[in-house]
Write a protein that holds these residues in place. Structure first.
Motif, PDB file in Angstrom:
ATOM      1  N   SER A 138       4.721  14.019  -9.646  1.00 31.45           N
ATOM      2  CA  SER A 138       4.348  12.657  -9.246  1.00 31.45           C
ATOM      3  C   SER A 138       5.518  11.928  -8.609  1.00 31.45           C
ATOM      4  CB  SER A 138       3.869  11.877 -10.471  1.00 31.45           C
ATOM      5  OG  SER A 138       4.923  11.757 -11.415  1.00 31.45           O
ATOM      6  N   ARG A 139       5.189  11.003  -7.716  1.00 28.08           N
ATOM      7  CA  ARG A 139       6.184  10.128  -7.123  1.00 28.08           C
ATOM      8  C   ARG A 139       6.283   8.868  -7.963  1.00 28.08           C
ATOM      9  NH1 ARG A 139       6.375   9.121  -0.815  1.00 28.08           N
ATOM     10  NH2 ARG A 139       8.190   8.013  -1.649  1.00 28.08           N
ATOM     11  N   ARG A 140       7.401   8.673  -8.579  1.00 32.57           N
ATOM     12  CA  ARG A 140       7.600   7.502  -9.426  1.00 32.57           C
ATOM     13  C   ARG A 140       8.072   6.284  -8.639  1.00 32.57           C
ATOM     14  NH1 ARG A 140       7.898  12.016 -12.137  1.00 32.57           N
ATOM     15  NH2 ARG A 140       7.617  12.093 -14.401  1.00 32.57           N
ATOM     16  N   ASP A 141       8.437   6.499  -7.386  1.00 33.86           N
ATOM     17  CA  ASP A 141       9.002   5.419  -6.585  1.00 33.86           C
ATOM     18  C   ASP A 141       8.001   4.790  -5.616  1.00 33.86           C
ATOM     19  OD1 ASP A 141       8.746   7.674  -5.020  1.00 33.86           O
ATOM     20  OD2 ASP A 141      10.534   7.265  -3.830  1.00 33.86           O
ATOM     21  N   ASN A 142       6.759   5.241  -5.607  1.00 37.42           N
ATOM     22  CA  ASN A 142       5.826   4.757  -4.601  1.00 37.42           C
ATOM     23  C   ASN A 142       4.389   4.786  -5.126  1.00 37.42           C
ATOM     24  OD1 ASN A 142       5.364   3.683  -2.015  1.00 37.42           O
ATOM     25  ND2 ASN A 142       4.748   5.673  -1.222  1.00 37.42           N
ATOM     26  N   VAL A 154      -6.087  -6.000  -1.820  1.00 41.47           N
ATOM     27  CA  VAL A 154      -4.641  -6.063  -1.643  1.00 41.47           C
ATOM     28  C   VAL A 154      -4.030  -4.733  -2.069  1.00 41.47           C
ATOM     29  CG1 VAL A 154      -2.508  -7.246  -2.310  1.00 41.47           C
ATOM     30  CG2 VAL A 154      -4.629  -8.549  -2.039  1.00 41.47           C
ATOM     31  N   TYR A 155      -3.113  -4.206  -1.233  1.00 42.04           N
ATOM     32  CA  TYR A 155      -2.437  -2.945  -1.520  1.00 42.04           C
ATOM     33  C   TYR A 155      -0.964  -3.226  -1.795  1.00 42.04           C
ATOM     34  CZ  TYR A 155      -6.625  -0.996   0.681  1.00 42.04           C
ATOM     35  OH  TYR A 155      -7.919  -0.686   1.004  1.00 42.04           O
ATOM     36  N   THR A 156      -0.475  -2.727  -2.926  1.00 42.63           N
ATOM     37  CA  THR A 156       0.909  -2.964  -3.320  1.00 42.63           C
ATOM     38  C   THR A 156       1.555  -1.652  -3.748  1.00 42.63           C
ATOM     39  OG1 THR A 156       0.315  -5.177  -4.136  1.00 42.63           O
ATOM     40  CG2 THR A 156       2.432  -4.283  -4.837  1.00 42.63           C
ATOM     41  N   ARG A 157       2.810  -1.473  -3.374  1.00 40.23           N
ATOM     42  CA  ARG A 157       3.577  -0.295  -3.783  1.00 40.23           C
ATOM     43  C   ARG A 157       4.551  -0.691  -4.888  1.00 40.23           C
ATOM     44  NH1 ARG A 157       1.444   4.509  -1.672  1.00 40.23           N
ATOM     45  NH2 ARG A 157       0.433   3.955   0.297  1.00 40.23           N
ATOM     46  N   ILE A 158       4.633   0.136  -5.915  1.00 39.83           N
ATOM     47  CA  ILE A 158       5.470  -0.158  -7.080  1.00 39.83           C
ATOM     48  C   ILE A 158       6.432   0.994  -7.318  1.00 39.83           C
ATOM     49  CG2 ILE A 158       5.473  -0.570  -9.573  1.00 39.83           C
ATOM     50  CD1 ILE A 158       2.750  -1.868  -9.257  1.00 39.83           C
ATOM     51  N   ASP A 159       7.704   0.655  -7.524  1.00 41.84           N
ATOM     52  CA  ASP A 159       8.740   1.646  -7.810  1.00 41.84           C
ATOM     53  C   ASP A 159       9.101   1.548  -9.288  1.00 41.84           C
ATOM     54  OD1 ASP A 159      10.876   3.337  -7.985  1.00 41.84           O
ATOM     55  OD2 ASP A 159      11.983   2.488  -6.282  1.00 41.84           O
ATOM     56  N   LEU A 160       8.690   2.540 -10.072  1.00 41.99           N
ATOM     57  CA  LEU A 160       8.953   2.508 -11.510  1.00 41.99           C
ATOM     58  C   LEU A 160      10.410   2.810 -11.851  1.00 41.99           C
ATOM     59  CD1 LEU A 160       5.823   4.382 -12.925  1.00 41.99           C
ATOM     60  CD2 LEU A 160       6.182   1.930 -12.646  1.00 41.99           C
ATOM     61  N   GLU A 164      13.388  -4.049 -11.342  1.00 40.73           N
ATOM     62  CA  GLU A 164      12.626  -5.188 -10.818  1.00 40.73           C
ATOM     63  C   GLU A 164      11.132  -5.074 -11.088  1.00 40.73           C
ATOM     64  OE1 GLU A 164      14.930  -3.545  -9.237  1.00 40.73           O
ATOM     65  OE2 GLU A 164      16.472  -5.044  -8.781  1.00 40.73           O
ATOM     66  N   VAL A 165      10.689  -3.872 -11.456  1.00 42.92           N
ATOM     67  CA  VAL A 165       9.263  -3.678 -11.704  1.00 42.92           C
ATOM     68  C   VAL A 165       8.763  -4.595 -12.817  1.00 42.92           C
ATOM     69  CG1 VAL A 165       9.609  -1.799 -13.371  1.00 42.92           C
ATOM     70  CG2 VAL A 165       7.464  -1.951 -12.107  1.00 42.92           C
ATOM     71  N   TYR A 166       9.627  -4.922 -13.772  1.00 44.10           N
ATOM     72  CA  TYR A 166       9.222  -5.760 -14.898  1.00 44.10           C
ATOM     73  C   TYR A 166       9.003  -7.218 -14.478  1.00 44.10           C
ATOM     74  CZ  TYR A 166      10.604  -1.786 -17.747  1.00 44.10           C
ATOM     75  OH  TYR A 166      10.702  -0.528 -18.286  1.00 44.10           O
TER      76      TYR A 166
END
Length: 218
Positions: A138-142, A154-160, A164-166
């Motif tokens: 899995s890609r944890r950054d996207n 709405v489409y959002t990309r999250i980098d775990l 800043e994810v919190y």
């Protein structure tokens, strides 16, 4: 979580008078059951039960009429209904729950599928945990999050991998969110996986043979 169009809500009303309260509560599904505890009736909000938020963001509450629900939290809607019941009941108390709150987790997780949301907040990390965690590919950054906001998708990309994810407004999920975990480009194809497995087996056999030869020739 904020109430949205299409949500199905369970609403319970309690007061000092059981008989007066029963007028404002939907009948218990299956019949044969009266209200229990606190002078309130019971609701079974499922398949035709409960209060569904219509396209105008409203629900129709018995003996009160239309109430604007969209955009409110459960506590805010409960307080709104309580205020409207003050002229009918003594010491009214109202609880509101989501009946059909769920999210979808797809892609590179161990158990992709639909997850029923609990009453408390659910973060994207909680959702991934319920889905059996991320796979090694899995890609944890996207990670993609799809959400309906004001009738728009709405489409959002999250980098775990970033702290800043919190602080992200999308860290805590809402009902009907979709989380998609993309695979890495390094993920092997089916034939490559078979080849890797055969190589691993061959390497193990060679190691065993080498060990046996060493022991015999000593």
């Amino acid at each position: 979580m904020k109430i949205q169009q299409g949500d199905l809500l369970t609403i319970l009303v309690y007061s000092d008078s059981k008989e007066a309260t029963e007028i404002f509560n939907q009948p218990q599904q299956g019949g044969g059951g009266g209200a229990s505890g606190g002078g309130g009736g019971a609701i079974m909000a499922s398949m035709g039960r409960g209060y569904q938020v219509d396209k105008r963001g409203e629900i129709y509450f018995h003996n009160i009429g239309l109430i604007k629900a969209e955009g409110l939290s459960k506590l805010q809607l409960a307080e709104t209904i309580k205020e409207k019941l003050m002229k009918y009941l003594q010491s009214p108390y109202v609880t509101v729950r989501f009946t059909n709150a769920r999210i979808s987790v797809l892609g590179e997780v161990t158990k992709p599928g639909i997850i029923e949301m609990p009453d408390q907040k659910m973060s994207i990390l909680d959702a991934i945990g319920f889905a059996g965690d991320l796979t090694p590919f899995s890609r944890r950054d996207n990670i993609l999050l799809v959400r309906e906001e004001n009738g728009k998708r709405v489409y959002t990309r999250i980098d775990l991998q970033k702290a800043e994810v919190y602080k992200s407004p999308y860290f805590y999920l809402q009902q009907n969110d979709l989380v998609y975990v993309e695979p890495t480009r390094k993920k092997p194809t089916g034939s490559e996986q078979v080849l890797m497995r055969n190589i691993a087996i061959g390497t193990s056999i060679i190691s065993v043979v080498t060990l046996l030869v060493t022991l015999i020739t000593r």
